[in-house]
Design a protein around this motif. Structure first.
Motif, PDB file in Angstrom:
ATOM      1  N   THR A 240       0.819  -1.210   0.000  1.00 29.70           N
ATOM      2  CA  THR A 240       0.000   0.000   0.000  1.00 29.70           C
ATOM      3  C   THR A 240       0.850   1.257   0.000  1.00 29.70           C
ATOM      4  O   THR A 240       0.495   2.261  -0.633  1.00 29.70           O
ATOM      5  N   GLU A 241       1.955   1.242   0.711  1.00 25.02           N
ATOM      6  CA  GLU A 241       2.841   2.414   0.721  1.00 25.02           C
ATOM      7  C   GLU A 241       3.390   2.680  -0.678  1.00 25.02           C
ATOM      8  O   GLU A 241       3.495   3.839  -1.103  1.00 25.02           O
ATOM      9  N   ALA A 242       3.712   1.613  -1.402  1.00 27.05           N
ATOM     10  CA  ALA A 242       4.177   1.773  -2.782  1.00 27.05           C
ATOM     11  C   ALA A 242       3.062   2.349  -3.653  1.00 27.05           C
ATOM     12  O   ALA A 242       3.310   3.199  -4.523  1.00 27.05           O
ATOM     13  N   ALA A 243       1.836   1.892  -3.421  1.00 26.65           N
ATOM     14  CA  ALA A 243       0.704   2.417  -4.187  1.00 26.65           C
ATOM     15  C   ALA A 243       0.505   3.906  -3.918  1.00 26.65           C
ATOM     16  O   ALA A 243       0.216   4.681  -4.840  1.00 26.65           O
ATOM     17  N   LEU A 244       0.666   4.331  -2.669  1.00 24.68           N
ATOM     18  CA  LEU A 244       0.543   5.744  -2.340  1.00 24.68           C
ATOM     19  C   LEU A 244       1.594   6.579  -3.067  1.00 24.68           C
ATOM     20  O   LEU A 244       1.298   7.664  -3.584  1.00 24.68           O
ATOM     21  N   LYS A 248       0.814   9.524  -5.851  1.00 24.11           N
ATOM     22  CA  LYS A 248       1.342  10.887  -5.728  1.00 24.11           C
ATOM     23  C   LYS A 248       2.109  11.313  -6.972  1.00 24.11           C
ATOM     24  O   LYS A 248       2.037  12.468  -7.388  1.00 24.11           O
ATOM     25  N   SER A 249       2.811  10.365  -7.584  1.00 24.77           N
ATOM     26  CA  SER A 249       3.604  10.685  -8.769  1.00 24.77           C
ATOM     27  C   SER A 249       2.774  10.697 -10.049  1.00 24.77           C
ATOM     28  O   SER A 249       3.225  11.196 -11.081  1.00 24.77           O
ATOM     29  N   GLY A 250       1.566  10.145 -10.000  1.00 28.76           N
ATOM     30  CA  GLY A 250       0.742  10.047 -11.196  1.00 28.76           C
ATOM     31  C   GLY A 250       0.950   8.775 -11.982  1.00 28.76           C
ATOM     32  O   GLY A 250       0.268   8.534 -12.977  1.00 28.76           O
ATOM     33  N   GLN A 251       1.909   7.950 -11.552  1.00 25.19           N
ATOM     34  CA  GLN A 251       2.131   6.675 -12.233  1.00 25.19           C
ATOM     35  C   GLN A 251       0.881   5.787 -12.134  1.00 25.19           C
ATOM     36  O   GLN A 251       0.497   5.133 -13.093  1.00 25.19           O
ATOM     37  N   LEU A 252       0.246   5.808 -10.972  1.00 27.13           N
ATOM     38  CA  LEU A 252      -1.005   5.091 -10.774  1.00 27.13           C
ATOM     39  C   LEU A 252      -2.142   6.095 -10.911  1.00 27.13           C
ATOM     40  O   LEU A 252      -2.256   7.029 -10.128  1.00 27.13           O
ATOM     41  N   GLY A 253      -2.965   5.902 -11.940  1.00 25.80           N
ATOM     42  CA  GLY A 253      -4.014   6.879 -12.224  1.00 25.80           C
ATOM     43  C   GLY A 253      -5.298   6.649 -11.448  1.00 25.80           C
ATOM     44  O   GLY A 253      -5.995   7.612 -11.103  1.00 25.80           O
ATOM     45  N   LEU A 285      -7.701   7.671   1.670  1.00 22.72           N
ATOM     46  CA  LEU A 285      -8.998   8.334   1.611  1.00 22.72           C
ATOM     47  C   LEU A 285      -8.923   9.750   1.059  1.00 22.72           C
ATOM     48  O   LEU A 285      -9.952  10.323   0.675  1.00 22.72           O
ATOM     49  N   THR A 286      -7.737  10.335   1.001  1.00 27.15           N
ATOM     50  CA  THR A 286      -7.607  11.721   0.535  1.00 27.15           C
ATOM     51  C   THR A 286      -7.560  11.835  -0.985  1.00 27.15           C
ATOM     52  O   THR A 286      -7.702  12.937  -1.513  1.00 27.15           O
ATOM     53  N   PHE A 287      -7.382  10.737  -1.687  1.00 29.63           N
ATOM     54  CA  PHE A 287      -7.234  10.790  -3.143  1.00 29.63           C
ATOM     55  C   PHE A 287      -8.597  10.648  -3.827  1.00 29.63           C
ATOM     56  O   PHE A 287      -9.317   9.666  -3.599  1.00 29.63           O
ATOM     57  N   PRO A 288      -8.953  11.592  -4.691  1.00 32.97           N
ATOM     58  CA  PRO A 288     -10.232  11.488  -5.401  1.00 32.97           C
ATOM     59  C   PRO A 288     -10.268  10.347  -6.410  1.00 32.97           C
ATOM     60  O   PRO A 288     -11.356   9.919  -6.808  1.00 32.97           O
ATOM     61  N   ASN A 289      -9.118   9.875  -6.831  1.00 37.55           N
ATOM     62  CA  ASN A 289      -9.046   8.788  -7.816  1.00 37.55           C
ATOM     63  C   ASN A 289      -8.852   7.423  -7.154  1.00 37.55           C
ATOM     64  O   ASN A 289      -8.413   6.466  -7.792  1.00 37.55           O
ATOM     65  N   VAL A 290      -9.191   7.348  -5.856  1.00 43.06           N
ATOM     66  CA  VAL A 290      -9.152   6.079  -5.118  1.00 43.06           C
ATOM     67  C   VAL A 290     -10.571   5.772  -4.643  1.00 43.06           C
ATOM     68  O   VAL A 290     -11.250   6.631  -4.087  1.00 43.06           O
ATOM     69  N   LEU A 291     -11.006   4.543  -4.876  1.00 43.51           N
ATOM     70  CA  LEU A 291     -12.323   4.103  -4.424  1.00 43.51           C
ATOM     71  C   LEU A 291     -12.143   2.861  -3.561  1.00 43.51           C
ATOM     72  O   LEU A 291     -11.550   1.867  -3.992  1.00 43.51           O
ATOM     73  N   LEU A 292     -12.629   2.940  -2.319  1.00 43.15           N
ATOM     74  CA  LEU A 292     -12.439   1.866  -1.349  1.00 43.15           C
ATOM     75  C   LEU A 292     -13.788   1.295  -0.912  1.00 43.15           C
ATOM     76  O   LEU A 292     -14.743   2.040  -0.683  1.00 43.15           O
ATOM     77  N   THR A 293     -13.836  -0.030  -0.785  1.00 45.33           N
ATOM     78  CA  THR A 293     -14.969  -0.689  -0.140  1.00 45.33           C
ATOM     79  C   THR A 293     -14.400  -1.651   0.900  1.00 45.33           C
ATOM     80  O   THR A 293     -13.258  -2.101   0.776  1.00 45.33           O
ATOM     81  N   GLY A 294     -15.194  -1.960   1.913  1.00 47.36           N
ATOM     82  CA  GLY A 294     -14.684  -2.677   3.086  1.00 47.36           C
ATOM     83  C   GLY A 294     -14.855  -4.173   3.030  1.00 47.36           C
ATOM     84  O   GLY A 294     -15.558  -4.748   3.867  1.00 47.36           O
ATOM     85  N   HIS A 295     -14.202  -4.824   2.068  1.00 45.89           N
ATOM     86  CA  HIS A 295     -14.251  -6.285   1.915  1.00 45.89           C
ATOM     87  C   HIS A 295     -15.706  -6.748   1.767  1.00 45.89           C
ATOM     88  O   HIS A 295     -16.156  -7.689   2.430  1.00 45.89           O
TER      89      HIS A 295
END
Length: 339
Positions: A240-244, A248-253, A285-295
């Motif tokens: 998850t830290e790598a994903a963050l 931040k860099s825009g590599q993950l859209g 949770l701060t990223f607008p391009n991240v969508l989370l659901t709780g399992h």
């Protein structure tokens, strides 16, 4: 048979009770199994657990000493169970290998659609009486290249759904299924090739020593810039830290997650009156391009019915002195008494 079930959510109680039909004496606890709660299985011959329960070697040893001889996992994954310790003890373990591949697959595609059409932001804007469309431009799924990591039953259903959208399909799996190539044009490639070519990557691999943090900084760098990553498999597959860092860099859209590597203290409980102490999750949770659901990908009536039916079928087979249909840990020696 006396059975103690741990981590039973309110929504699954009726499904378990209906499947049981008074065949066994079920004690349904919302408490997770751990070294501190194992004693609650006193008097039970069998225990049933879910994904957040601790079935490590010390806990299994406690259960064995209490007289527990059977462990029914109400899920497909058994990464929270020390299977080697179970075999050594003589503890029989069964899981639910196929409760509804459709539930998981449909949820994965739901996350894709919601992200590519900015549905979270659109809903928030409308609720604030903001009807502008300027920041809601999405993209078609049609024609996009989607890589499926782990092309088992769930991955196969994902392929079927996305084939209907007109996607180009890539598969990464140690056991390729040629039928998916014939039916949906899915092309099996290496993980490196998948990362280089895919616009969207959907993760459906189990969690084990080989897949723990499979998706790390290095693998994320190999992906297309702006790639969409969906994980409805196991949280630990993604660092998850790598994903963050990639977000931040825009590599993950885009990032869609139904699982999280440190979900156990969070998911399946109400923390609305508490501070969120998990900084990593808070940053997601701060990223607008991240969508989370709780399992919740598995959470359909059909899946809950199948989970309950398969779990009770395993318990009944053991009670009748028969092997369960889906045993994943056959003991080295038959140490348990006949139920």
């Amino acid at each position: 048979m006396n059975v103690t079930a741990f981590s039973v959510q309110g929504f699954e109680r009726s499904f378990l009770q209906r499947a049981n039909q008074t065949r066994h004496h079920l004690t349904l606890l919302d408490t997770p199994l751990s070294a501190d709660t194992a004693h609650l299985a006193q008097g039970a011959l069998a225990v049933s657990i879910f994904t957040r329960d601790d079935a490590s070697a010390p806990v299994l040893g406690q259960l064995w000493d209490l007289g527990v001889r059977y462990l029914a996992v109400r899920a497909t994954g058994t990464d929270n169970v020390d299977l080697a310790a179970a075999r050594q003890l003589g503890l029989r373990v069964a899981n639910v290998p196929e409760y509804s591949p459709y539930a998981i697959a449909e949820h994965a595609v739901t996350l894709m659609l919601a992200l590519c059409r900015h549905l979270r932001q659109a809903d928030q804007q409308l609720r604030a009486n903001d009807f502008r469309l300027d920041h809601l431009i999405g993209f078609d799924l049609h024609g996009k290249t989607v890589a499926i990591l782990g092309v088992g039953r769930i991955g196969g259903v994902v392929a079927r759904i996305l084939h209907g959208f007109g996607c180009q399909l890539l598969g990464v799996d140690v056991q390729p299924n040629p039928d998916l190539t014939v039916q949906y044009g899915l092309r099996y490639v290496t993980l490196t090739e998948a990362c280089a070519q895919a616009d969207i990557i959907s993760v459906h691999t189990p969690l084990n020593a080989d897949t723990q943090h499979l998706i790390d900084d290095e693998l994320l760098r190999q992906m297309k810039r702006g790639v969409m990553l969906i994980n409805t498999g196991r949280g630990g597959v993604l660092d998850t830290e790598a994903a963050l860092r990639a977000l931040k860099s825009g590599q993950l859209g885009f990032l869609g997650l139904d699982v999280y590597e440190r979900e156990k203290p969070l998911f399946f409980a109400d923390h609305s009156q508490e501070l969120l102490l998990d900084d990593t999750f808070a940053r997601l949770l701060t990223f607008p391009n991240v969508l989370l659901t709780g399992h919740q990908a598995y959470l359909t009536r059909e899946a809950l019915t199948n989970i309950a039916d398969a779990t009770l079928a395993s318990l009944t087979a053991w009670a009748q002195g028969r092997p369960a249909a889906h045993e994943v840990a056959v003991p080295v020696a038959q140490k348990q008494p006949v139920a």
